[in-house]
Design an enzyme around this catalytic site. Structure first.
Site, PDB file in Angstrom:
ATOM      1  NE  ARG A  36      -3.535  -2.077   2.921  1.00 35.13           N
ATOM      2  CZ  ARG A  36      -4.650  -2.479   2.320  1.00 35.13           C
ATOM      3  NH1 ARG A  36      -5.141  -1.769   1.323  1.00 35.13           N
ATOM      4  NH2 ARG A  36      -5.268  -3.591   2.700  1.00 35.13           N
ATOM      5  NE  ARG A  66      -9.583  -5.817   3.129  1.00 38.33           N
ATOM      6  CZ  ARG A  66      -9.910  -6.413   4.273  1.00 38.33           C
ATOM      7  NH1 ARG A  66     -10.954  -7.217   4.321  1.00 38.33           N
ATOM      8  NH2 ARG A  66      -9.176  -6.232   5.348  1.00 38.33           N
ATOM      9  CG  HIS A  96       1.111  -8.279   4.000  1.00 35.60           C
ATOM     10  ND1 HIS A  96       1.452  -8.398   5.334  1.00 35.60           N
ATOM     11  CD2 HIS A  96       0.226  -7.255   3.929  1.00 35.60           C
ATOM     12  CE1 HIS A  96       0.800  -7.505   6.046  1.00 35.60           C
ATOM     13  NE2 HIS A  96       0.042  -6.791   5.228  1.00 35.60           N
ATOM     14  CE1 TYR A 129      -3.252   3.422   9.938  1.00 34.13           C
ATOM     15  CE2 TYR A 129      -2.300   1.493   8.886  1.00 34.13           C
ATOM     16  CZ  TYR A 129      -3.364   2.357   9.074  1.00 34.13           C
ATOM     17  OH  TYR A 129      -4.530   2.141   8.396  1.00 34.13           O
ATOM     18  NE  ARG A 225      -4.211  -2.822  14.574  1.00 32.21           N
ATOM     19  CZ  ARG A 225      -5.144  -2.996  13.641  1.00 32.21           C
ATOM     20  NH1 ARG A 225      -6.347  -2.453  13.786  1.00 32.21           N
ATOM     21  NH2 ARG A 225      -4.907  -3.731  12.574  1.00 32.21           N
ATOM     22  CG  HIS A 253       0.217  -1.536  11.423  1.00 28.73           C
ATOM     23  ND1 HIS A 253       1.221  -1.684  10.487  1.00 28.73           N
ATOM     24  CD2 HIS A 253      -0.887  -2.109  10.881  1.00 28.73           C
ATOM     25  CE1 HIS A 253       0.757  -2.310   9.429  1.00 28.73           C
ATOM     26  NE2 HIS A 253      -0.523  -2.584   9.623  1.00 28.73           N
TER      27      HIS A 253
END
Length: 419
Positions: A36, A66, A96, A129, A225, A253
């Protein structure tokens, strides 16, 4: 060097690392994973500039991220048009992991510089984050990342690494092996303990291993979290397990693991979920430097402090506020806003600024350097992490300080209390 976002600036550390590599005439190649990123990504712009300058640039773009599918497709097209070798990952797996590799010529040798983190290469979310990242020129980690990128680009099928755990083959297995090792250390009477920080914990095999550790007497402390499928405090099963969740100004995160018996710290992109461990390319790296291990230990110490304001998971699945009402509480994130001052030339930790900017731990020369008027020639790679008392204003605008997006000089920073 370990960077802790948003308390340490992403734009003047990780982003600057890529930008300087793109501009450096001695850099031969840049290899980068992109899951991302922002709509006006300076990271992607740097990769495009590097390719246009004749460098070999490889970008692993995950077009199935996503909610970011359209943006990633657009960036992939721009990268391809600039001459970047764009790879869309392995069939059946999402890429990822958060990794970057820079190959640089230094005299008669070739040196590799690496970044492995827990968060995306997105300067906007890096202000909101909480994440950690490792910047290193370790030859072993450089070799591992070279092997990983060769695998992702189809040039090899390597599954074993020196200092990395790589999913879908190695993360779950490596974590369970280290949990079992803690059980063995406890049986031998050695100090043991497991500390885990993640976004989610639902993988049955990892949970069963943690239950075995608890039954053997190993302390297991978890900071999670989101969703958590483990039941702490059940007699005969998990009485040595505690689970807490910290909610605050920033989204927690980072993924960090600490195995006390073997004194191993690991950071990376993988959560303890099926999708991460079985259907994604994830990377966990061992942090070996004693000073960096101390920093990671301090993150755990602060998050697990009994006085830290959090939510604790009970054995019946209910969450309760902690500490109890009427008792003294501390805020983990506000405490983390304490300023870790580094010398931008060496990366050495040289002091700490708290309160109204008073330097602790530095000598007179460093104090003089801190007070010296800044000019346009100052290095942009200097990493700052500031702590402002409630309501204090800033003299200069910097949206990355204390992770406050959109703040400018004179704006109030309501969430950064004195550490």
């Amino acid at each position: 060097m370990l960077v802790h976002h948003p308390y340490e600036s992403f734009s003047t550390s990780v982003q600057r690392f890529i930008e300087q590599a793109a501009a450096d005439s001695q850099v031969l190649a840049i290899k980068q994973t992109l899951y991302r990123t922002s709509g006006d990504s300076p990271i992607v712009n740097a990769l495009i500039a590097a390719a246009e300058a004749g460098k070999q640039v490889v970008a692993l773009v995950e077009i199935k991220a996503r909610f970011d599918e359209q943006a990633n497709i657009q960036w992939a097209r721009k990268l391809e048009q600039a001459g970047v070798h764009v790879v869309y990952g392995l069939v059946g797996l999402k890429t990822h992991c958060k990794t970057s590799l820079v190959v640089r010529r230094e005299g008669s040798t070739i040196r590799r510089y690496c970044h492995i983190g827990t968060g995306n290469y997105n300067p906007k979310t890096a202000r909101l984050y909480e994440d950690v990242g490792l910047l290193t020129c370790s030859p072993e980690i450089g070799s591992d990342l070279t092997d990983l990128f060769n695998t992702l680009t189809g040039y090899s099928r390597k599954a074993q690494y020196r200092n990395l755990l790589v999913a879908p083959h190695g993360v779950r297995k490596g974590i369970i092996e280290r949990i079992e090792r803690e059980i063995e250390h406890h049986a031998m009477g050695k100090p043991t303990g497991i500390r885990l920080k993640a976004n989610a914990l639902v993988d049955e095999q990892v949970i069963d291993a943690l239950y075995r550790a608890s039954r053997a007497g190993v302390s297991v402390e978890i900071v999670v979290r989101g969703i958590c499928a483990i039941k702490p405090g059940v007699p005969g099963l998990s009485e040595n397990i505690t689970v807490r969740s910290i909610l605050g100004r920033f989204l927690e995160h980072s993924r960090i693991l600490h195995f006390r018996g073997s004194n191993e710290f690991w950071i990376g992109s993988a959560d303890m979920m099926h999708r991460n461990l079985d259907r994604r390319v994830e990377v966990m790296v061992q942090v070996k430097d004693p000073q960096l291990c101390l920093q990671l230990g301090q993150i755990f110490d602060s998050a697990l402090d009994p006085a830290t304001r959090c939510w604790t998971l009970e054995s019946d699945g209910a969450w309760s506020a902690s500490p109890a009402p009427g008792t003294v509480a501390r805020d983990h994130q506000s405490s983390s806003c304490g300023f870790a001052l580094r010398d931008w030339r060496t990366g050495e930790h040289i002091g700490r600024i708290v309160g109204h900017g008073h330097l602790r731990g530095g000598d007179g020369a460093l104090e003089a350097e801190r007070r010296r008027p800044r000019t346009g020639t100052d290095s942009p790679a200097e990493i700052r992490r500031l702590d402002f008392p409630e309501g204090q204003t800033r003299s200069r605008g910097d949206g990355d300080r204390c992770g406050a997006p959109g703040n400018r000089g004179g704006d109030r920073i309501p969430g950064c209390a004195r550490a």
